[in-house]
Design an enzyme around this catalytic site. Structure first.
Site, PDB file in Angstrom:
ATOM      1  N   HIS A 133      23.344  -4.580  77.974  1.00  0.00           N
ATOM      2  CA  HIS A 133      21.961  -4.751  77.515  1.00  0.00           C
ATOM      3  C   HIS A 133      21.316  -5.999  78.110  1.00  0.00           C
ATOM      4  O   HIS A 133      20.214  -6.369  77.736  1.00  0.00           O
ATOM      5  CB  HIS A 133      21.927  -4.793  75.987  1.00  0.00           C
ATOM      6  CG  HIS A 133      22.344  -3.491  75.390  1.00  0.00           C
ATOM      7  ND1 HIS A 133      21.467  -2.581  74.851  1.00  0.00           N
ATOM      8  CD2 HIS A 133      23.569  -2.909  75.304  1.00  0.00           C
ATOM      9  CE1 HIS A 133      22.118  -1.511  74.442  1.00  0.00           C
ATOM     10  NE2 HIS A 133      23.402  -1.683  74.703  1.00  0.00           N
ATOM     11  N   GLU A 159      37.156 -22.273  91.999  1.00  0.00           N
ATOM     12  CA  GLU A 159      37.685 -23.547  92.515  1.00  0.00           C
ATOM     13  C   GLU A 159      38.771 -23.321  93.559  1.00  0.00           C
ATOM     14  O   GLU A 159      38.993 -24.177  94.407  1.00  0.00           O
ATOM     15  CB  GLU A 159      38.259 -24.388  91.361  1.00  0.00           C
ATOM     16  CG  GLU A 159      37.198 -25.050  90.526  1.00  0.00           C
ATOM     17  CD  GLU A 159      37.668 -26.318  89.816  1.00  0.00           C
ATOM     18  OE1 GLU A 159      38.845 -26.382  89.426  1.00  0.00           O
ATOM     19  OE2 GLU A 159      36.848 -27.230  89.644  1.00  0.00           O
ATOM     20  N   LYS A 203      31.124 -36.362  91.452  1.00  0.00           N
ATOM     21  CA  LYS A 203      31.713 -37.504  90.729  1.00  0.00           C
ATOM     22  C   LYS A 203      31.337 -38.806  91.417  1.00  0.00           C
ATOM     23  O   LYS A 203      30.980 -39.793  90.769  1.00  0.00           O
ATOM     24  CB  LYS A 203      33.245 -37.381  90.702  1.00  0.00           C
ATOM     25  CG  LYS A 203      33.770 -36.216  89.887  1.00  0.00           C
ATOM     26  CD  LYS A 203      35.288 -36.275  89.836  1.00  0.00           C
ATOM     27  CE  LYS A 203      35.858 -34.995  89.267  1.00  0.00           C
ATOM     28  NZ  LYS A 203      37.310 -34.881  89.474  1.00  0.00           N
TER      29      LYS A 203
END
Ligand code: PA5
Length: 481
Positions: free
Chosen positions: A353, A332, A471
């Protein structure tokens, strides 16, 4: 019996990029050549604090450097004005909540919960919530919600506090409280969860408004929807996320300190660790400065080796959430204007793994920074003999008596050797142990490094304008005009 208490350890953390330099992709001379710019970026980062405090923010500029000297200010205030200090108020509320309930639900998203989660997983018992209250030292369990709109996970948490929609008893072990964390006070994910859990909490106290208000602790900006709601409810304790401290930099405000203190984390030591890192950042010359060296290596790896992916390889399960907090911090802050490295947290050896193949043989676009822990907190486990039920069928007899930390050391050495052989750049952040002082240093180091790198490359590390787009479109779908 001695009245002298042993001094808790304050060993510094170290940054060692020698393996990255040994690949030849970047050199000590490159790093030294960056010293003047790194020094200037440090000066700008520190000057931002005074500029912001004296009201020197430029028109349209987001400037949130208040986190930088926050640990020092909180500690100084606590030492000089004790009972009127912010830290005292946090500790008092923590005690009140700790004594009143057995579960605390933190509602928040992004910077409003990731730091708390990092502290909880790093500093508390790995199975804190599973332990009975006595073994938790009388500290409540900690749960998180409000960071998504996941129907089933919200229902799952409601099952714990209000099974089948009915409130539990008023027994201490059934009582719960909620901390609602949102700087803006209007983030939808947190706001809808707040309504949901307020409803359940109100039912659980039988509609008793005084008790209800006591069990809700909002942590928010000075004004906004959550501040208004807190006032309407009459919450006796409301904490402020100060101006000048952005969400992802707020771990050392009440956002992180209050829940941390509730679950028994020593927040004074946490702040002391952060303040110790601040001192090194301000005073150490560039070549010995862990923040500046870390920034320099990351920057050079990106510029000279195509290392656009920064892998934070945590050699402890307890550091995974800290890595995720850092992923958010870096993304951010610096993922702007089509620039910024991509952070990726892995837990090793687990992820060897799942991702090891790619890190060893895949695209050469990664810098791997190991988070290595010097000593475990608990007694060292050693490999036992097989019982009378077998005779070395698992072929481990040669390792009998070998301690877990020694096996991990071999894994770290082996992994680094394999990467070095393939000229994959790695660096190490060496943590003496995982405790509050070390975690305080590490969090502050990573926040400072993020801001310094922004200043180095000309990206404003504060604010996150890009997040507004989703948003806006989401709200347009929910409330079409
Ligand atoms: O770093 C940030 O500012 C963000 O990640 C915010 O913390 C996040 O969006 C939540 O915002 P708020 O605290 O306003 O609800």
């Amino acid at each position: 019996m001695s009245v002298v208490r042993p001094q808790p350890a304050t060993d510094p953390i170290h940054y060692d990029p020698s393996a990255a330099l040994a690949t030849g992709g970047i050199s000590r001379a490159d790093l030294d050549g960056l010293a003047v710019r790194l020094d200037a970026a440090r000066a700008e980062t520190l000057a931002d604090v005074d500029r912001w405090r004296s009201g020197g923010t430029r028109p349209g500029e987001v400037l949130d450097p208040g986190f930088i000297d926050l640990p020092d200010r909180l500690l100084a205030d606590y030492q000089t004005s004790r009972t009127t200090s912010e830290l005292f108020a946090i500790l008092q509320t923590a005690r009140r909540i700790r004594d009143a309930v057995d579960r605390v639900i933190v509602l928040g998203i992004g910077g409003s919960y990731m730091g708390t989660r990092a502290l909880f997983e790093a500093c508390c018992h790995p199975f804190h919530n599973e332990l009975p209250r006595g073994e938790r030292g009388g500290r409540p369990r900690l749960s998180f919600e409000g960071f998504n709109m996941d129907n089933d996970s919200a229902q799952g948490l409601l099952d714990l506090v209000a099974p089948a929609g009915a409130p539990r008893s008023d027994d201490l072990l059934d009582r719960w409280a909620m901390l609602v964390v949102s700087k803006s006070g209007g983030t939808l994910e947190t706001a809808i969860a707040t309504r949901l859990f307020l409803q359940a909490l109100s039912a659980s106290v039988g509609g008793d408004t005084a008790q209800f208000a006591q069990r809700v602790v909002p942590i928010t900006g000075k004004s906004g929807r959550l501040a208004d709601l807190a006032q309407a409810i009459g919450c006796p304790d409301v904490f402020d996320i100060p101006d000048g401290v952005g969400g992802r930099f707020s771990v050392f405000t009440a956002v992180g300190l209050l829940p941390a203190s509730i679950v028994g984390i020593d927040v004074v030591r946490l702040l002391e660790g952060a303040a110790a890192m601040n001192r090194r950042f301000r005073e150490a010359p560039v070549a010995e400065n862990p923040v500046l060296q870390y920034v320099g290596v990351g920057h050079l790896a990106e510029a000279k080796m195509g290392g656009t992916i920064r892998v934070l390889s945590a050699w402890s399960n307890r550091l995974e959430s800290l890595g995720l907090w850092y992923d958010q911090l870096l993304s951010e802050s610096l993922g702007k204007d089509e620039k910024g490295a991509t952070p990726l947290t892995v837990v090793t050896t687990r992820d060897l793994h799942s991702r090891g193949q790619q890190h060893q043989d895949g695209r050469r676009d990664k810098l791997i920074t190991n988070l290595i822990v010097g000593e475990p907190r608990r007694d060292r486990l050693a490999l036992p003999k097989l019982g009378s039920y077998g005779h070395d069928q698992d072929k481990l007899d040669a390792l009998v008596g070998t301690a877990w930390p020694d096996m991990l050391t071999a894994a770290i050495g082996g992994t680094n050797e394999a990467y070095a052989q393939a000229r994959r750049p790695t660096a190490d952040i060496l943590l003496p142990r995982i405790d509050e002082h070390v975690v305080g240093q590490l969090l502050q180091m990573l926040m400072l490094a993020t801001v310094v790198e922004g200043r180095l490359v000309g990206t404003n590390p504060y604010g996150q304008p890009g997040v507004e787009a989703y948003k806006k479109f989401m709200m347009a779908r929910l409330r079409p005009s």
